[in-house]
Write an enzyme that holds these catalytic residues in place. Structure first.
Site, PDB file in Angstrom:
ATOM      1  N   GLY A 138      -6.706  -8.464 -34.286  1.00  0.00           N
ATOM      2  CA  GLY A 138      -7.225  -7.474 -33.341  1.00  0.00           C
ATOM      3  C   GLY A 138      -6.231  -6.382 -32.960  1.00  0.00           C
TER       4      GLY A 138
ATOM      5  N   ASP B 275     -10.025  -1.042 -22.249  1.00  0.00           N
ATOM      6  CA  ASP B 275     -11.294  -0.981 -22.978  1.00  0.00           C
ATOM      7  C   ASP B 275     -12.431  -1.585 -22.154  1.00  0.00           C
ATOM      8  OD1 ASP B 275     -10.241  -3.511 -23.241  1.00  0.00           O
ATOM      9  OD2 ASP B 275     -10.156  -3.497 -25.434  1.00  0.00           O
TER      10      ASP B 275
ATOM     11  N   HIS C 205      -3.870 -10.476 -28.679  1.00  0.00           N
ATOM     12  CA  HIS C 205      -4.527 -11.261 -29.739  1.00  0.00           C
ATOM     13  C   HIS C 205      -3.553 -11.864 -30.756  1.00  0.00           C
ATOM     14  CE1 HIS C 205      -8.428 -10.004 -28.371  1.00  0.00           C
ATOM     15  NE2 HIS C 205      -8.222  -8.726 -28.631  1.00  0.00           N
TER      16      HIS C 205
ATOM     17  N   ASP D 291      -8.690  -6.949 -19.959  1.00  0.00           N
ATOM     18  CA  ASP D 291      -9.158  -6.302 -21.188  1.00  0.00           C
ATOM     19  C   ASP D 291     -10.592  -6.780 -21.436  1.00  0.00           C
ATOM     20  OD1 ASP D 291      -7.456  -5.248 -23.933  1.00  0.00           O
ATOM     21  OD2 ASP D 291      -9.361  -6.232 -24.336  1.00  0.00           O
TER      22      ASP D 291
HETATM   23 ZN   LIG Z   1      -9.479  -5.229 -25.984  1.00  0.00          ZN
END
Ligand SMILES: [Zn+2]
Length: 473
Positions: free
Chosen positions: A157, A272, A149, A184
């Site tokens: 982020g 994630d 990010h 991600d």
């Molecule tokens: Zn992430």
């Protein structure tokens, strides 16, 4: 399937690969602060698992040389890098304007050793790219990297510097085309933005889309100018399972490999997207997630594996350990070996965990629609654009140490401060709607300087606030 790209020295037997693995024993000590979901400790947990599964002896284990200011400034603005270098928790009160300007303070807090942390994770990713460029290994791994990010002049982020952009810039010194794939759960916005107007880097991001951080990654965002059709976004919904994910991943990435024919691939393995993540809402198993690694590996093209998000840390360690095994071509026993973090993995103490029974909102017709739209976009992509290489730019000199030989007092060899080559070219950066050019064909030089405009559009603040609310409550 045709593999495309260049072949690896290890050959196409589909089994063995030479792997270089970057790890700094200090990385687990960095701490974002109480209650913050990003925990660098997960990298140390991953490493402990690798050690006890006996994987370290099958790879070259390297301690990354910290990236220097000038390395970071190949993408980031000088004043932003200077700010990151200078800021301390104590000095924060006096720098409120700067903190706001660079979006540091909330999701991206100031903590002790922040700059060293950035240097370490960026050093691993750029170091991996250098190893791949030299043909030292077939696959390079830096689980501390993948902070997708970060922007040219702004943290975002939980990411401060964008190690991925820096590593891709390094790979572009040796390869005409580099593919970036991001699994991600969040959109890989910082990387997409950096290469939005070039056809030398193709970015492909699979992510949750709709009322979710960072808010970008619409299927209609396809790149701009020369980069049109070289950005691919795969918007997904809650609860996606292995089968649904693969029904998009393989056809899309397979087609990209066929038409784009990258010389190197960077895979951001943000964990994630796994089932049960503290911030995520997908339902992938570790095997499903790792299938992406297996698939990218099968093309036999130099591969850089990076970490990323991942907030249920026991599952992050499980996932990246298993994926290291995949990189090596080794299958790991499900029963976990005893090690210093064993108690995190109860009550089952297994490598794999079952996905949940949550609803999969990615209905069949929706997936079919996404796949056909993206394959249609890919059909418009010009086959394998090329750039003539007149002269190969000098490699970034990072002198990491083999862990076996590591001696803290002699970490630096006598030549470790060797000057870099002439990088007087403009800093490659870019930002959405103020694009950078990575040169291509005709009179293009071999290096990849891009014209940079000052960023003018910042639209992610509101979303980052939402994220803060989500986890600070
Ligand atoms: Zn992430």
């Amino acid at each position: 399937m045709e593999s495309g790209g260049i072949s690896l020295p290890s050959g196409s037997d589909g089994v063995k690969r030479k792997v270089s693995y970057f790890y700094d024993p200090e990385v687990g000590n960095y701490y974002y602060g109480q209650g913050h979901p990003m925990k660098p400790h997960r990298i140390r947990m991953t490493h402990a698992l690798l050690a006890h599964y006996g994987l370290l002896q099958h790879m070259q284990v390297l301690k990354p040389a910290p990236a220097k200011d000038r390395d970071l400034c190949k993408f980031h603005a000088d004043d932003y890098v200077a700010f990151l270098r200078g800021i301390t928790p104590e000095a924060q009160q006096d720098q409120l304007r700067q903190l706001k300007r660079f979006n540091v303070g909330e999701d991206c807090p100031v903590f002790d050793g922040l700059y060293s942390f950035c240097q370490t994770y960026a050093g691993g990713s750029v170091g991996g790219a250098v190893k791949l460029n030299h043909g030292v290994c077939d696959i390079a791994i830096n689980w501390a990297g993948g902070l997708h990010h970060a922007k040219k002049c702004e943290a975002s982020g939980f990411c401060y510097v964008n190690d991925i952009v820096l590593a891709i810039l390094e790979l572009l010194k040796a390869h005409e085309r580099v593919l970036y794939v991001d699994i991600d759960i969040h959109h890989g916005d910082g990387v997409e933005e950096a290469f939005y107007t070039t056809d030398r880097v193709m970015t492909v991001s699979f992510h949750k889309f709709g009322d979710y951080f960072p808010g970008t990654g619409d299927i209609r965002d396809i790149g701009y100018g020369k980069g049109k059709h070289y950005s691919l976004n795969v918007p997904l919904d809650d609860g996606i399972d292995d089968e649904s994910y693969m029904s998009l991943f393989k056809p899309i990435v397979g087609k990209v490999m066929e038409v784009f024919r990258p010389g190197a691939v960077v895979l951001q393995c943000g964990a994630d997207s796994l089932s049960g993540d503290r911030l995520g809402c997908f339902n992938l198993s570790i095997k499903g997630h790792a299938e992406c690694v297996k698939y990218m590996r099968s093309f036999n093209v130099p591969l850089l594996l990076l970490g990323g998000g991942g907030y249920t840390i026991r599952n992050v360690a499980r996932c990246w350990c298993y994926e290291t095994g995949v990189a090596l071509g080794m299958e790991l026993e499900d029963k976990m070996p005893q090690h210093e973090y064993y108690e995190y993995f109860g009550p089952d103490y297994t490598l794999h965990v079952a996905p949940s029974n949550m609803e999969n909102k990615n209905f069949r017709d929706l997936l079919d629609d996404i796949r056909s739209k993206l394959l249609n976009n890919l059909s418009k992509l010009q086959h394998a654009p090329s750039v003539p290489f007149q002269e190969r730019p000098p490699d970034t000199e990072l002198h990491e140490r083999d862990e076996d030989q590591d001696d803290k007092d002699e970490r630096w060899g006598p030549d470790s401060d060797t000057e870099f080559g002439d990088y007087s070219n403009p800093v490659p950066g870019r930002v959405k709607r103020e694009y950078v050019e990575v040169e291509r064909n005709d009179s293009a030089p071999a290096v990849v300087p891009m014209a940079v405009d000052e960023p003018s559009i910042k639209d992610e603040h509101d979303n980052s606030k939402n994220l803060s609310d989500q986890w600070l409550r």
